[in-house]
Write a protein that holds these residues in place. Structure first.
Motif, mmCIF file in Angstrom:
data_model
loop_
_atom_site.group_PDB
_atom_site.id
_atom_site.type_symbol
_atom_site.label_atom_id
_atom_site.label_comp_id
_atom_site.label_asym_id
_atom_site.label_seq_id
_atom_site.Cartn_x
_atom_site.Cartn_y
_atom_site.Cartn_z
ATOM 1 N N LEU A 89 0.872 -1.271 -0.011
ATOM 2 C CA LEU A 89 0.014 0.021 -0.084
ATOM 3 C C LEU A 89 0.908 1.320 -0.105
ATOM 4 O O LEU A 89 1.988 1.148 0.475
ATOM 5 C CB LEU A 89 -1.038 -0.059 1.175
ATOM 6 C CG LEU A 89 -1.921 -1.211 1.169
ATOM 7 C CD1 LEU A 89 -2.549 -1.362 2.669
ATOM 8 C CD2 LEU A 89 -3.113 -1.093 0.206
ATOM 9 N N GLY A 90 0.386 2.518 -0.465
ATOM 10 C CA GLY A 90 1.184 3.721 -0.258
ATOM 11 C C GLY A 90 1.703 3.855 -1.525
ATOM 12 O O GLY A 90 2.079 2.718 -2.176
ATOM 13 N N ASN A 91 2.363 5.046 -1.801
ATOM 14 C CA ASN A 91 2.975 5.088 -3.025
ATOM 15 C C ASN A 91 4.490 4.941 -2.739
ATOM 16 O O ASN A 91 4.960 5.213 -1.433
ATOM 17 C CB ASN A 91 2.722 6.831 -3.364
ATOM 18 C CG ASN A 91 1.636 7.127 -3.778
ATOM 19 O OD1 ASN A 91 0.863 6.378 -4.791
ATOM 20 N ND2 ASN A 91 0.814 8.191 -3.083
ATOM 21 N N THR A 98 -6.402 2.229 2.249
ATOM 22 C CA THR A 98 -6.770 2.308 0.737
ATOM 23 C C THR A 98 -7.627 3.603 0.492
ATOM 24 O O THR A 98 -8.073 3.740 -0.572
ATOM 25 C CB THR A 98 -8.024 1.167 0.174
ATOM 26 O OG1 THR A 98 -9.233 1.314 0.992
ATOM 27 C CG2 THR A 98 -7.188 -0.258 0.408
ATOM 28 N N GLY A 99 -7.789 4.465 1.716
ATOM 29 C CA GLY A 99 -8.452 5.791 1.611
ATOM 30 C C GLY A 99 -9.840 5.572 1.766
ATOM 31 O O GLY A 99 -10.576 6.673 1.664
ATOM 32 N N MET A 100 -10.284 4.385 2.319
ATOM 33 C CA MET A 100 -11.958 4.217 2.329
ATOM 34 C C MET A 100 -12.341 4.850 3.905
ATOM 35 O O MET A 100 -13.425 5.549 3.831
ATOM 36 C CB MET A 100 -11.991 2.914 2.421
ATOM 37 C CG MET A 100 -13.384 2.469 2.582
ATOM 38 S SD MET A 100 -13.706 2.309 4.329
ATOM 39 C CE MET A 100 -14.497 0.708 4.315
ATOM 40 N N GLY A 105 -10.674 7.403 5.701
ATOM 41 C CA GLY A 105 -10.249 8.814 6.223
ATOM 42 C C GLY A 105 -9.625 9.115 7.536
ATOM 43 O O GLY A 105 -9.309 10.183 7.703
ATOM 44 N N TYR A 153 -4.575 12.023 2.636
ATOM 45 C CA TYR A 153 -4.471 10.923 3.224
ATOM 46 C C TYR A 153 -3.123 10.224 3.338
ATOM 47 O O TYR A 153 -2.659 9.914 2.258
ATOM 48 C CB TYR A 153 -5.655 9.774 2.792
ATOM 49 C CG TYR A 153 -7.036 10.313 2.798
ATOM 50 C CD1 TYR A 153 -7.419 11.173 3.655
ATOM 51 C CD2 TYR A 153 -7.994 9.699 2.023
ATOM 52 C CE1 TYR A 153 -8.845 11.657 3.648
ATOM 53 C CE2 TYR A 153 -9.229 10.060 2.059
ATOM 54 C CZ TYR A 153 -9.585 11.006 3.140
ATOM 55 O OH TYR A 153 -10.959 11.569 3.052
ATOM 56 N N CYS A 196 -3.061 6.563 1.044
ATOM 57 C CA CYS A 196 -3.028 6.569 -0.452
ATOM 58 C C CYS A 196 -2.266 7.887 -1.216
ATOM 59 O O CYS A 196 -1.943 7.923 -2.231
ATOM 60 C CB CYS A 196 -4.291 6.362 -0.958
ATOM 61 S SG CYS A 196 -5.512 7.304 -0.545
#
Lengths: 496, 278
Positions: free
Chosen positions: B89-91, B217-219, B221, B233, B236
């Motif tokens: 996950l994440g960039n 996943t951004g869901m 917040g 966030y 993500c």
């Protein structure tokens, strides 16, 4: 009972009643847990019809030659048929009929807005109260799920085709059931550790018990559906990768990003998105004090929004001990998008409503905790694009509502994780996936449905998409489906 | 299920677990993390992927035991398994292609900065690592970082390496000049101090934020942080951000949201644990 016929009075003589006799029967109320008791626990509010109540209610159905109720149902359940079979004392027959049309009847029997769908168009609603279709559906579905032994396992001829479904919410689960029935091998990719999507992270236990959802999932798994949890499409795998590995893909990921109010103070401790609040409580089980996952237990809670998610949040806050749990909505009672039943239940449980009220700032104390919300009063002006009268701020009407927790339940939007890693997938300017009439996307063999196409909608509309997508995927796999959007995308693409 | 194939104690409260997770090992890039759920009923917690072994199909997690959940994770032994690991996950880190990078690691953050240093070195970037701990026994990943370049070790009590905080060593490096980017990962006060230190020098400073998350996943917040006054966030949009734009005070504040709850849970766990080992 386990053979699917009725006992006692009901089974003795089930000759059809004359219409006049049917018309005399009053709609049976749904037995409920006492409001004051349930405002402090997470057990289900509605207790379900007894067999006797169900049979009497079934007799209220007039068996219309032109049944409008079927048209009113997004998944076109043959309502008069299952009610007739139930009325005849043949619960197993009723269950077979219902399950043939609807993959998740235990869920829809609980959470569907019947009052704006099947029951709204019921002929009996014209002169009185409609047949309690939802309550009957729930009765038959719950019977079926506790009598799995009497149902023969569907054993379709394997088609040899593999379908990937992304997301295990109502659209994904419905499509999985329908595709499995047609002999296709289905694998569901779920981002969370457990299947069910909004049915397990969003809708609270008191409205939809999690073991019910689990049983529906178990039924699909027993039929051969494979579920792969912890798989985030766009991260763990990409959509183009799945498209290569599978003969078709159904994208049913929902609208997974919370929308915030964008007012000052929204990052104070004690401000939750409804997604976070409900996920902590439902999926992670934080309503149980022994849970490893914490959740704040506000004493004075403001929930912003007026939809079903707001109702779920405001009622959850009551159950977690809030002395005052208030729903703050910028329009009036008439415009509340939530189901009437949820609004009534909330009021019975001591939830208060502040209509025509909009927050402009979340206030905090010196330690960074929420201490209140500053609101303005609104009045209704001209209708807006949605057809509802637009709320307009009343100048000088600012006031402060002291509270220690705020839940923001004003909607969700699309999550770009999947779409941003699928260059050939066309999306709208809002990030929702573009589809044609067959629910097919700009990528041939990739279909989409539910909230990632519609924006935030209902469980049953997502299920309707799942059912339709499954039929079209089946046609696609048999080579008999046109794909105009995909063809257009291909034509528009530069030659390689 | 993800079996644990190796385990090592790196410091009094930091444990390294090598765990089977072939798909994540195959595609993960430096800077990314996973969400781990030990077993039924357990919390979902984010952990940076410290290293991977593609051929073995394993990922390395370095975990600091602070609360109940992390204590339970670090108590796992070889042969035990973690039920759920989701990711990567994440960039990924935006890596320099050349030049000089300083990688600052505080405490368990050293394990987060390590894969960044490793990848930078592989890119041909000159890497200087500055790592610290209260005393010698709290310093981790020193040997691994040496493979990427020079390492300056700082200890608060002077028991090893250079006495004092990592910020003091970083100041000297800034004064010497020639730094293209600083990566700083560790406790919030340390990341804030590093960012404040580099600001007057105009050195780009990247920090990796460890906000509270559920899904990753951004869901939900829940991990939102203020970057230049705008909510983003960590899961993500991050986890790495420009340290000069992060509202560290708010971050520290939000990380304390469940402090009372966590303390009580830890005490209950310790009591039960003591009982079980009597």
């Amino acid at each position: 009972m386990s053979d699917g016929t009725l006992s006692g009075r009901a089974a003795e003589n089930r000759e059809p009643l004359p219409k006049k006799e049917r018309m005399k029967i009053q709609r049976g109320p749904m037995p409920e847990q006492d409001a004051m008791a349930r405002a402090r626990n997470f057990a289900e509010v509605n207790l379900g019809y007894t067999e006797q109540l169900a049979i009497i209610e079934a007799d209220r159905c007039l068996q219309c030659p032109k049944p409008y109720c079927i048209d009113g149902c997004p998944v076109a359940v043959n309502i008069p048929n299952f009610i007739r079979l139930l009325g005849e004392g043949n619960i197993k027959g009723a269950a077979d009929s219902l399950l043939g049309d609807n993959a998740l009847p235990c869920v829809t029997g609980r959470v569907c807005p019947q009052e704006t769908q099947c029951e709204q168009v019921c002929l009996r609603a014209k002169t009185g109260t409609p047949v309690a279709i939802g309550h009957l559906e729930r009765f038959v579905a719950d019977w079926a799920i506790t009598h799995t032994d009497v149902f023969a396992r569907a054993n379709p001829t394997p088609s040899g085709k593999k379908v990937a479904i992304i997301g295990s919410g109502p659209a994904g689960l419905t499509a999985a059931g329908e595709l499995t029935k047609r002999g296709h091998k289905v694998t569901i990719f779920e981002a969370f550790h457990a299947a069910g999507g909004v049915l397990i992270y969003g809708i609270p236990e008191f409205r939809l018990p999690k073991d019910i959802v689990q049983k529906e999932v178990d039924r699909l798994v027993a039929d051969g559906v494979e579920i792969q949890p912890n798989s985030i499409i766009g991260k763990t795998y990409t959509l183009p990768e799945l498209r290569e590995r599978f003969d078709a893909v159904f994208v049913a990921v929902g609208a997974g990003l919370p929308v915030f109010m964008n007012v000052p103070g929204e990052n104070l401790k004690g401000v939750y998105s409804a997604n976070e609040y409900l996920t902590r409580v439902n999926l992670m089980g934080a309503y149980n004090p022994d849970s490893d996952t914490p959740v704040l237990r506000g004493q004075r809670v403001a929930v912003v929004g007026g939809g079903n998610v707001a109702m779920d949040s405001v009622r959850t806050a009551r159950r977690l001990g809030a002395a005052e749990s208030v729903c703050v909505y910028r329009r009036s009672r008439t415009e509340l998008p939530a189901r009437i039943e949820e609004v009534h239940h909330a009021e019975q449980e001591g939830v208060r409503f502040e209509f025509l009220t909009a927050p402009v700032e979340v206030l905090g104390d010196e330690k960074g905790w929420v201490s209140g919300i500053k609101c303005v009063r609104m009045e209704l002006g001209e209708p807006d694009a949605s057809g509802r009268r637009r709320p307009v701020e009343i100048p000088g009407s600012e006031f402060v509502f002291p509270c220690d927790m705020v839940v923001v339940a004003i909607g969700t939007r699309s999550n770009p994780l999947l779409t941003s890693t699928s260059p050939d997938l066309r999306v709208t300017k809002w990030g929702y996936i573009e589809i044609d009439d067959n629910l097919q996307t700009s990528m041939p063999g990739v279909f989409a449905g539910g909230d990632i196409v519609r924006g935030a909608a209902t469980v049953i509309l997502a299920m309707g998409d799942g059912k339709k997508a499954a039929a079209n995927i089946d046609a696609y796999l048999r080579g008999v489906l046109e794909s105009p959007l995909a063809a257009a995308a291909e034509a528009a693409a530069p030659a390689h | 299920m993800h079996p644990i194939v190796a385990r090592a104690q790196l410091s009094p409260n930091v444990t390294r677990l090598v765990v089977e997770a072939p798909r994540i090992a195959e595609i993960r890039r430096p800077g990314q993390f996973v969400i781990v759920r030990r077993g039924p009923g357990a919390e979902r917690i984010p952990l940076t992927i410290a290293d991977v072994d593609r051929s073995a199909g394993t990922i390395t997690l370095v975990i600091q035991a602070i609360g109940k959940s992390t204590n339970e994770l670090t108590a796992l032994q070889v042969g035990d398994a973690i039920t759920d690991i989701a990711g990567p996950l994440g960039n990924p880190t935006e890596l320099l292609e050349s030049g000089h990078a300083v990688c600052v690691g505080g405490g368990v953050g050293t394990a987060v900065v390590y894969p960044i240093a490793q990848a930078l070195a592989a890119n041909g970037v000159k890497v200087t690592s500055v790592i610290g701990g209260r005393s010698k026994e709290w310093v981790i990943c020193e040997d691994e970082l040496r493979a990427a370049g020079e390492v300056i070790v700082c200890t608060d009590d002077g028991s090893y390496g250079r006495p004092g905080f990592v910020t003091e060593a970083l100041r000297d490096l800034c004064e010497a000049g020639g730094i293209d980017e600083v990566f700083a990962v560790g406790p919030v006060p340390m990341m804030r101090a590093c960012s404040e230190l580099t600001r007057p020098y105009g050195i780009k400073t990247t920090v990796s934020l460890n906000s509270i998350m559920i899904d990753g996943t951004g869901m939900c917040g829940g991990c939102r942080v203020s970057i230049d006054g705008k909510s983003q966030y960590a899961c993500c949009d991050g986890p790495e951000f420009d340290g000069h734009k992060v509202d560290f005070r708010q971050l520290a504040d939000r990380l304390n949201t469940y402090r009372e709850f966590e303390q009580a849970a830890l005490e209950r766990w310790q009591a039960a644990h003591a009982e079980a080992h009597r």
